[in-house]
Design an enzyme around this catalytic site. Structure first.
Site: not given
Ligand SMILES: NC(=O)c1ccc[n+]([C@@H]2O[C@H](COP(=O)([O-])OP(=O)(O)OC[C@H]3O[C@@H](n4cnc5c(N)ncnc54)[C@H](OP(=O)(O)O)[C@@H]3O)[C@@H](O)[C@H]2O)c1
Length: 329
Positions: A10, A43, A126
């Protein structure tokens, strides 16, 4: 001191970006690598990581588990900052981390404090991941941080803060606005994470950090006082929040995976939990068994909301989620 090898999933995202900064600032303690999915490996954001000396490890967390285990092997700490819509994709990552012998997994928490079991659908997803972690006895640390300042400030009549706001207008006050809630500058998340993962006291524990404990009324009044502007508040009652949650639940029942349904459900759950139930407080965090970063690291001073608001009014802040704008919070 031997450096910890930290693998971060992330790093190109909002939360992960803050974590990346916190870890890179502490280069004596950490060697940072980024776990990137194959579809993102070319990217520009990933190239920018390489340019900063971050080693890229390309892996499909939903692909063959042996390959994933190979990539995770040797990591002291694995941190996941995966987007809110993809929480359950971490289940295989947890299994692979256990097989690979990862010494500490930091699952994607980074949210407000709330109990599991029907208060917040996002929290319950979660918790499903945490349950899998505990079932495997994978060493872990859960880190919650309150709600970001960056998503909590109101827009002003002059339009002066629109440049940094995720919402076209944000003038809602929920349930009278007097319920205090823990808030944090998004930029401080990485500093919290760096402190917490170096600390053996936090192993197999939940830990919370926050910048300020403020009500919506206090947040709005701070911005009014600093800007000299008057905000035309739109009041949203607890009954309206309950009705919106019921309608979201019905929509989710008919199409559980539709992203707009999930976004609406998660948003309204936050309003319910923060402003109606009042879950996101230091006292409730202590009740739920969290350790408090203020007690663990009294020397760390998180940014105050007023400091954040001054930067906001000076036009000095980036907008979170550059590509997105929502009509309202
Ligand atoms: N406390 C708060 O106020 C608050 C506010 C917002 C979010 N959050 C929490 O923070 C967490 C992270 O959310 P965020 O909004 O920061 O995320 P985000 O900005 O959307 O970033 C998600 C990151 O995960 C990566 N990713 C997604 N799927 C992946 C996969 N299959 N394999 C590898 N990488 C993958 C993305 O990489 P790509 O570059 O490949 O897309 C991106 O770097 C969420 O759990 C959310 O609940 C909390």
């Amino acid at each position: 001191m031997t450096k910890q090898r930290v693998l971060l999933l992330g790093a190109t995202g909002e939360t992960g970006g803050s974590i990346l900064e916190g870890l890179l600032e502490d280069s004596d303690a950490f060697v940072v690598e980024a776990l990137v999915r194959p579809s993102s490996s070319d990217k520009p954001k990933v190239k920018a990581l390489t340019d900063r000396g971050v080693k890229i490890r390309v892996a499909d967390i939903e692909g063959p588990i042996e390959k994933l285990i190979d990539i995770l092997a040797g990591a002291d700490v694995l941190i996941s900052a995966i987007d809110a819509m993809s929480q359950l994709a971490q289940i295989r990552l947890v299994t692979a981390a256990k097989e690979a012998g990862v010494k500490r997994f930091v699952p994607c928490a980074f949210t407000t404090v709330a109990p599991p079991g029907g208060v917040m659908a996002l929290r319950d997803q979660k918790e499903e991941v945490y349950q899998h972690v505990r079932k495997l006895y994978l060493p872990y640390t859960i880190i919650d941080v309150g709600y970001w300042y960056q998503l909590s400030f109101p827009t002003l009549p002059s339009g002066r803060v629109d440049y940094a706001c995720l919402f076209k207008t944000r003038t809602e006050i929920h349930n009278g606005g007097s319920m205090p809630t823990m808030l944090t500058d998004q930029r401080d998340i990485g500093s919290f994470v760096a402190l917490i993962i170096k600390d053996s006291r936090t192993l197999n524990k939940s830990v919370f950090g926050y910048g300020e404990f403020l009500s919506e009324n206090e947040v709005y009044e701070t911005l009014e006082a600093l800007s000299g502007e008057k905000i035309d508040r739109k009041y949203v009652s607890s009954e309206e929040i309950a009705a919106a949650r019921a309608s979201n639940a019905a929509a989710l029942k008919s199409d559980p995976n539709a992203i707009p349904n999930l976004i609406s459900a998660f948003r309204e759950d936050y309003h319910y939990s923060k402003y109606v139930r009042g879950d996101n407080t230091p006292a409730n965090a202590a009740y739920l068994g969290y350790l408090n970063t203020r007690e663990l690291y009294p020397e760390f001073k998180p940014r105050t909301f007023e400091e954040f608001a001054r930067e906001l009014l000076d036009g000095r802040l980036p907008k979170p989620y550059q590509h997105l704008v929502f009509d309202t919070a």
